[in-house]
Structures are given as C-alpha cells and as structure tokens.
Design a protein around this motif. Sequence first.
Motif, PDB file in Angstrom:
ATOM      1  N   ASP A 249      55.536  32.579  34.434  1.00 39.26           N
ATOM      2  CA  ASP A 249      54.576  32.039  33.473  1.00 39.26           C
ATOM      3  C   ASP A 249      53.258  31.702  34.165  1.00 39.26           C
ATOM      4  O   ASP A 249      52.174  31.945  33.616  1.00 39.26           O
ATOM      5  N   LEU A 250      53.354  31.127  35.359  1.00 38.54           N
ATOM      6  CA  LEU A 250      52.147  30.784  36.108  1.00 38.54           C
ATOM      7  C   LEU A 250      51.403  32.050  36.543  1.00 38.54           C
ATOM      8  O   LEU A 250      50.165  32.068  36.574  1.00 38.54           O
TER       9      LEU A 250
ATOM     10  N   VAL B  82      51.264  34.816  34.903  1.00 39.31           N
ATOM     11  CA  VAL B  82      50.562  35.314  33.709  1.00 39.31           C
ATOM     12  C   VAL B  82      49.278  34.529  33.487  1.00 39.31           C
ATOM     13  O   VAL B  82      48.211  35.106  33.208  1.00 39.31           O
ATOM     14  N   ILE B  83      49.371  33.210  33.618  1.00 41.09           N
ATOM     15  CA  ILE B  83      48.186  32.359  33.443  1.00 41.09           C
ATOM     16  C   ILE B  83      47.128  32.717  34.484  1.00 41.09           C
ATOM     17  O   ILE B  83      45.936  32.852  34.157  1.00 41.09           O
ATOM     18  N   ALA B  84      47.557  32.885  35.743  1.00 43.48           N
ATOM     19  CA  ALA B  84      46.620  33.226  36.817  1.00 43.48           C
ATOM     20  C   ALA B  84      45.953  34.566  36.548  1.00 43.48           C
ATOM     21  O   ALA B  84      44.748  34.733  36.745  1.00 43.48           O
TER      22      ALA B  84
ATOM     23  N   ASN C 168      45.450  35.976  33.633  1.00 38.17           N
ATOM     24  CA  ASN C 168      44.496  35.813  32.523  1.00 38.17           C
ATOM     25  C   ASN C 168      43.204  35.151  32.995  1.00 38.17           C
ATOM     26  O   ASN C 168      42.103  35.540  32.587  1.00 38.17           O
ATOM     27  N   LEU C 169      43.349  34.130  33.855  1.00 40.16           N
ATOM     28  CA  LEU C 169      42.164  33.447  34.376  1.00 40.16           C
ATOM     29  C   LEU C 169      41.295  34.395  35.201  1.00 40.16           C
ATOM     30  O   LEU C 169      40.064  34.393  35.071  1.00 40.16           O
TER      31      LEU C 169
ATOM     32  N   HIS D   7      38.580  24.500  40.471  1.00 34.76           N
ATOM     33  CA  HIS D   7      38.481  25.734  39.685  1.00 34.76           C
ATOM     34  C   HIS D   7      37.065  26.293  39.727  1.00 34.76           C
ATOM     35  O   HIS D   7      36.877  27.515  39.803  1.00 34.76           O
TER      36      HIS D   7
ATOM     37  N   ALA E 260      49.362  32.085  41.310  1.00 37.30           N
ATOM     38  CA  ALA E 260      50.242  31.101  40.662  1.00 37.30           C
ATOM     39  C   ALA E 260      50.341  29.819  41.468  1.00 37.30           C
ATOM     40  O   ALA E 260      50.359  28.719  40.902  1.00 37.30           O
TER      41      ALA E 260
ATOM     42  N   LEU F 221      47.560  27.194  41.020  1.00 41.34           N
ATOM     43  CA  LEU F 221      47.648  26.345  39.827  1.00 41.34           C
ATOM     44  C   LEU F 221      48.439  25.074  40.122  1.00 41.34           C
ATOM     45  O   LEU F 221      48.091  23.989  39.653  1.00 41.34           O
TER      46      LEU F 221
END
Length: 249
Positions: free
Chosen positions: A80-81, A83-85, A87-88, A178, A191, A194
């Motif tokens: 999940d992390l 995927v977030i990374a 996307n960012l 960030h 990941a 984060l």
Amino acid sequence: MATEIGHLFHEKSGFDIYELDQLVWCRVSYALGYLHPQTDLLSPEMMLALQKGVFDEMWGASLTDIVDQVANHAVPDEADLKVIASNLNRENVAHAHKIRSFKQAYHAEAAGVASLFATVISDIFEQIVTRSGTVPAGVQFIVDDATQNKAVHLVALALEKEVARDTLRSLHILVSLHASLRWDKQRKIDAHDLLDFNHAAAAIAYCDVFLTEEPLRTMVEQRHLGLPERYNCKVRSSLAGALDLIRSI
C-alpha cells in the motif's frame, strides 16, 4: 498532528488549554487511539464499571504486553505504501515545472497536508461550539463544506507563518521533508520514506534525541530546514554517535 491543530484552534478561540508538550504523550496501549467497550446489553452503571476496568488494565500494559497480544496478527501491507509513493512520484513529475523554489514546494505541500485533516477540523469545530455553548446541548453541529474548506486553508496558511510552526510542529516537519524531497527533483520518494518522515515528525517535535539513518539525518539537518535546532532535538545516525550522546547526558 490532530492534537496540534486542535490546540491551535482552541487557543485562538480564547480557551484555557494545557501545554502542547503535555497533551501529545499517552500510554503505549493508546498510541493508536482511545477505544472503550460499548454495548446496550448492560446497564449504564455496569457499562461504566466495565469501561473503567478496561481502562485500568490498558493503562498498566507495557510495550511487551502489547507485542504479545498482537502476536502473529497481520501487519499493514507495505505494498500500500509503495502505491502511495508511486502516485506521489507521478504527481511530482507532472507538476515539477511549477516548482521554482523551496518556498513554492513548501506552499504546495502545506496545502496537501492540511487537506488530510478536513474531518479532524470538523470534529474540532464541533468541540469548540459545544464547549462555548454556541449550540444547545443535545443539538448536533455539522460543519458545512465551505466552512471546512476555509478552515483547511487556514491551517495551510498557518504553516507558512513562523509563529504557528511552534504549535503545528510535527505538521511543519512533515511538510518540510516532503517539500525538500520535491525540491530535489532528482530524488524519488519510496515506501520507507513515508514511514521515516512520520518518525522524524514525531521525534524531532517532541523528543530530545532522534536516532535514524544517515540519509534522513542529512535531510533534516539541511540549513534551509533547520529542524533539529528549531525544536532542540539532537539527531544521530551511527552507533558511535548515539553512544557518545548518551554518555554526555
């Protein structure tokens, strides 16, 4: 972070409040929130007695007790992390042409971080109007979208003011890291970043010492961030450095 935002709004609303350093600490069993048993099957008196008993039991639980209880239960999926990374990184590349200074990067990240707390801000407003007696007891207060959006914008603006960064300290640290990463357009977030950024936000804001890896230490100690100095936290990234610091205390 929610406590910091709540502290800011309550303070500016004129309420007497405790020092922030007293409010952010909790027992290890409540690190993920305060939860109490609730059921309509028991009388109010018995339900209260049960809640007190559970609270007392949780209050005395040690870290090893919690670990033993968690045992082999599932932990959050690192996928999940990732995927977030991903996307960012994609969004950062898409908007890289808009970022011409660290100040611009900070402005963009402040708005993004503040938007994560829209629901929290609504809860805080409900607490304030209830506490002030603006809304009669028993009447539910609902924050409309326009008010919520304005409050989120206020938090973003506050982050850009030096004086507010002493209250919104962990948010400021997170936004700064960030923004720093975004300003360094050659570096990609992963990941682990984060997780590490959140560790840094909590530790530098409220602890005397932060032990981490060398790349993160280098980032938090950048002159244009000045995070350890601002919040009086010593950062070490080696065993020798950590031992020397402990011996000096």
